[in-house]
Motif scaffolding. Sequence first.
Motif, PDB file in Angstrom:
ATOM      1  N   UNK A  59      19.624 -38.106  -6.495  1.00  0.00           N
ATOM      2  CA  UNK A  59      20.573 -37.005  -6.629  1.00  0.00           C
ATOM      3  C   UNK A  59      20.047 -35.863  -7.464  1.00  0.00           C
ATOM      4  N   UNK A  60      18.729 -35.707  -7.568  1.00  0.00           N
ATOM      5  CA  UNK A  60      18.095 -34.676  -8.374  1.00  0.00           C
ATOM      6  C   UNK A  60      17.690 -33.502  -7.497  1.00  0.00           C
ATOM      7  N   UNK A  61      16.963 -32.553  -8.070  1.00  0.00           N
ATOM      8  CA  UNK A  61      16.429 -31.405  -7.329  1.00  0.00           C
ATOM      9  C   UNK A  61      14.929 -31.341  -7.563  1.00  0.00           C
ATOM     10  N   UNK A  62      14.178 -31.057  -6.489  1.00  0.00           N
ATOM     11  CA  UNK A  62      12.732 -30.864  -6.552  1.00  0.00           C
ATOM     12  C   UNK A  62      12.441 -29.463  -6.044  1.00  0.00           C
ATOM     13  N   UNK A  63      11.799 -28.634  -6.893  1.00  0.00           N
ATOM     14  CA  UNK A  63      11.520 -27.239  -6.563  1.00  0.00           C
ATOM     15  C   UNK A  63      10.034 -26.959  -6.722  1.00  0.00           C
ATOM     16  N   UNK A  64       9.569 -25.907  -6.023  1.00  0.00           N
ATOM     17  CA  UNK A  64       8.177 -25.497  -6.110  1.00  0.00           C
ATOM     18  C   UNK A  64       8.109 -23.989  -6.310  1.00  0.00           C
ATOM     19  N   UNK A  65       7.363 -23.566  -7.316  1.00  0.00           N
ATOM     20  CA  UNK A  65       7.159 -22.149  -7.589  1.00  0.00           C
ATOM     21  C   UNK A  65       6.100 -21.620  -6.613  1.00  0.00           C
ATOM     22  N   UNK A  66       6.499 -20.693  -5.752  1.00  0.00           N
ATOM     23  CA  UNK A  66       5.582 -20.193  -4.736  1.00  0.00           C
ATOM     24  C   UNK A  66       4.440 -19.376  -5.321  1.00  0.00           C
ATOM     25  N   UNK A  67       4.536 -18.987  -6.567  1.00  0.00           N
ATOM     26  CA  UNK A  67       3.483 -18.177  -7.160  1.00  0.00           C
ATOM     27  C   UNK A  67       2.269 -19.016  -7.542  1.00  0.00           C
ATOM     28  N   UNK A  68       2.496 -20.193  -8.119  1.00  0.00           N
ATOM     29  CA  UNK A  68       1.395 -21.008  -8.622  1.00  0.00           C
ATOM     30  C   UNK A  68       1.445 -22.460  -8.158  1.00  0.00           C
ATOM     31  N   UNK A  69       2.464 -22.850  -7.386  1.00  0.00           N
ATOM     32  CA  UNK A  69       2.560 -24.219  -6.900  1.00  0.00           C
ATOM     33  C   UNK A  69       3.095 -25.209  -7.901  1.00  0.00           C
ATOM     34  N   UNK A  70       3.632 -24.749  -9.032  1.00  0.00           N
ATOM     35  CA  UNK A  70       4.185 -25.657 -10.029  1.00  0.00           C
ATOM     36  C   UNK A  70       5.412 -26.366  -9.473  1.00  0.00           C
ATOM     37  N   UNK A  71       5.548 -27.652  -9.796  1.00  0.00           N
ATOM     38  CA  UNK A  71       6.658 -28.476  -9.319  1.00  0.00           C
ATOM     39  C   UNK A  71       7.644 -28.702 -10.458  1.00  0.00           C
ATOM     40  N   UNK A  72       8.938 -28.755 -10.121  1.00  0.00           N
ATOM     41  CA  UNK A  72       9.995 -28.982 -11.107  1.00  0.00           C
ATOM     42  C   UNK A  72      10.935 -30.069 -10.592  1.00  0.00           C
ATOM     43  N   UNK A  73      11.317 -30.972 -11.468  1.00  0.00           N
ATOM     44  CA  UNK A  73      12.348 -31.980 -11.202  1.00  0.00           C
ATOM     45  C   UNK A  73      13.471 -31.748 -12.193  1.00  0.00           C
ATOM     46  N   UNK A  74      14.695 -31.608 -11.660  1.00  0.00           N
ATOM     47  CA  UNK A  74      15.852 -31.291 -12.512  1.00  0.00           C
ATOM     48  C   UNK A  74      16.961 -32.305 -12.268  1.00  0.00           C
ATOM     49  N   UNK A  75      17.559 -32.759 -13.389  1.00  0.00           N
ATOM     50  CA  UNK A  75      18.764 -33.572 -13.340  1.00  0.00           C
ATOM     51  C   UNK A  75      18.638 -34.820 -12.500  1.00  0.00           C
ATOM     52  N   UNK A  76      19.801 -35.301 -12.016  1.00  0.00           N
ATOM     53  CA  UNK A  76      19.842 -36.518 -11.222  1.00  0.00           C
ATOM     54  C   UNK A  76      20.521 -37.647 -11.964  1.00  0.00           C
ATOM     55  N   UNK A  77      20.452 -38.825 -11.386  1.00  0.00           N
ATOM     56  CA  UNK A  77      21.101 -40.015 -11.932  1.00  0.00           C
ATOM     57  C   UNK A  77      20.053 -41.093 -12.109  1.00  0.00           C
ATOM     58  N   UNK A  78      19.924 -41.591 -13.332  1.00  0.00           N
ATOM     59  CA  UNK A  78      18.967 -42.644 -13.635  1.00  0.00           C
ATOM     60  C   UNK A  78      19.511 -44.024 -13.306  1.00  0.00           C
ATOM     61  N   UNK A  79      20.777 -44.122 -12.984  1.00  0.00           N
ATOM     62  CA  UNK A  79      21.394 -45.403 -12.620  1.00  0.00           C
ATOM     63  C   UNK A  79      22.143 -45.245 -11.308  1.00  0.00           C
ATOM     64  N   UNK A  80      23.348 -45.815 -11.286  1.00  0.00           N
ATOM     65  CA  UNK A  80      24.210 -45.630 -10.129  1.00  0.00           C
ATOM     66  C   UNK A  80      23.819 -46.414  -8.899  1.00  0.00           C
ATOM     67  N   UNK A  81      22.957 -47.425  -9.042  1.00  0.00           N
ATOM     68  CA  UNK A  81      22.574 -48.262  -7.909  1.00  0.00           C
ATOM     69  C   UNK A  81      22.747 -49.723  -8.306  1.00  0.00           C
TER      70      UNK A  81
END
Length: 560
Positions: A255-277
Motif C-alpha cells: 500500500x505504499x508509493x514508488x516514484x522515479x525522478x525523471x531528471x536523475x532516475x532517483x527512486x523514492x518509497x513513501x508510506x505504506x503498511x508494515x503489517x496488515x497481513x
Amino acid sequence: MSSPGRGASPRSASPRGGKDASPRAGASPRGGRGQDDSARSPGRSPGRSPGRGSRSPGSGSGGDDSARSPSGRSPRSKRRKEEELLRKARKGIRCPQCRCCRPLCPCMFCCQPDAMLTRDELVQQMRNASQQRTVNMAMVDDQLSNDRDMQMAHKRKWRRRWSLCCCCWWILLLVGSTLGTVYFAIGSWSLLCSGKYCGFSARMHLGSTFTPSKKIIIAAGTNTLVNFADVWEGSKDGKTWNVLTTAAPFGPRHGHALLCDSRNGALFVLGGDLGGVGAQASRPVNDVWRSADGKAWSVVTSRAAWSQRKFFGSVIDENGHIFVSGGLTGYGTGGLNDVWKSEDGGNSWSALTLAAPWTARFSFAFTRLPGGTRPGRLYVLGGDDGRKLHDVWMSDDGGRMWELMSFTHTREKRYSVVEERASWIPRTTLAAIADKDGLLTLTGGLTDMPGIYRLSSEVWQLAAPPSTDLAWYDRKSQDDRLNTAVTPLQWELATAPPWTGREGHSMFSDDESTPHIVGGQDATGMKNDVWKMAMSVDVNNLKGLYTRGTALLNPPKDAG
C-alpha cells in the motif's frame, strides 16, 4: 363404225396385257386410269380400300407382307413403341435430383442416387404400358445394361463433385479458422511477461515505475499472507529481470508509493503498511526512502509532516516535486482528504489543503497530466469513502483548489446528458495514468457488481481537455467565457483487454508514454504479469479470450 379399241365394252375382256384391257372384272370405268396410276406408282400405301384396288403380290412394297406381325405392325414400329414405353416407365420411377442444392453442396447423389429397376420390375412396367403379355427380353437386357453403365458413370461424376466439394469446404474451413485465429489473437494489449518469466513473485498493492535508463522497477507488495521488501529491475520489453535487493532497509510493506525522478532516475518509497497481513496488525507509516540505483536505500525522513497512511495517492512532476494525497490511516474505515507537497525530495513538506472538497477516501486513483493542453492538472478518481465512488475531481493550481468534473453521457445512442460523475461504475483499488498528450487511461478495480463482474477488466479513457488558447480568428466574442465554453468531455470505453479483471494492481508509463499494468489480484489469486497497452498478435490474447469466455459460461455460485 368405231374401232375395236374404242368401241369395246368394259365387260368384254381383251387379251391380258392388252393396251386397253381392264385389270379385273367388275372394276369401275376409272379402272384404266387406276391401272396406269398403279403402274406408275407401285409404292402407294397398302391401306387403300378394296374399291380402289389392292396391291398385287408382285408390286414394289408388297414383298414386306410376309414379315408383318399378326397385328398388322412392322417389327421396326413395334420396337420404337416399346422403347417409348420403356422411357416412360423409367421416367416415372427416376429419383429426382436436388438441383437447387448443387451450388452449395454438390453431393446430393449420395443422399438420393438414381433408382434402377430390376428385370422383373422393368418387364412388368413394359407389360402394363403395352397391355401385352409378350415383351422383347433382348430389349430388356440391353436397357438394364445401359442403365447400369449410366448409373456407374453418374456415380463417378458425383464422386468427383463430392471430392471437389470436400476440398473446397476444407480450404474454406482452414482459411476461416486462420483468419478467425488471427482476428482474435490481435489485441490492444501485449503481454511482456507472466509467471516464471517475470522475476518477481505474484503480489498486489505493489509499487512500479519506469526509469530514464529504460528499466522497469518493481518494489515490495503483498500476497495477503506476507509483505515483501524486495526490489526488481526489468528490461523495457519485460524479457529479462534482475533482483536488486531481496531485503531493502525500508522493510516489508504494501500500500505504499514508488516514484522515479525523471531528471536523475532517483527512486523514492513513501508510506505504506508494515503489517496488515495474516495475523499482523496494521502499522501504517509516513517515512520517505531514497535510492539512486535501487540497491542501496537511505531514509530521507522517518516521520514526514503528513500522517501515517496506506492506499494513498502520490505523483512526482518533471521538477522533482512530490505530491501526496488522501489514504487510509489504518484505524477504522475512514480515509483522508488532504494534499501535501515536497520540493526538496521528500525532506520537508507543506500542506496544500488539509480538507479538500472531495470526501475523505482511500484506494483511489491519483495522477497528473505531464503534457497536453493542461500540463500539471491533478486528478482524483473514484475510491472508497465507506462506499465505492465514481466521481472525478481536478485541480489546475497544483492541488490547492479542486473542482468536481461533469461529463457527457450518451443515452441509448440518441441523446446526451451532462452529469457530475464518470461513465464507469463505482469502484475502488483502481489505477490510472496519463500520457504526454494529456490522454487519461483508467483500468480495473473492485466494483459492487455481482459474480465475475466484481473485478473489472475495463479500460476507460478520457481525452485531453480542449485548449483555451484560441487564435483571434477562432474567437467568437470578446467575452472569453463564451469563447472557451465547450461541451463536457465524455469517457470512452476502450477495446476489451486480454488480461483478466483485477484489483490492487499498479500502473506506469514508459518513455513513449505507453501505459503498463503490473500484478494485482484476479478471481484466481495473485498475479505477477506485466502488460503493455500496444497492439499485438499473440496467443496470450486467445488465452485471455478463453478465460473470459469460461468465466461467462461458468459464473461463480454467488453470481446471482
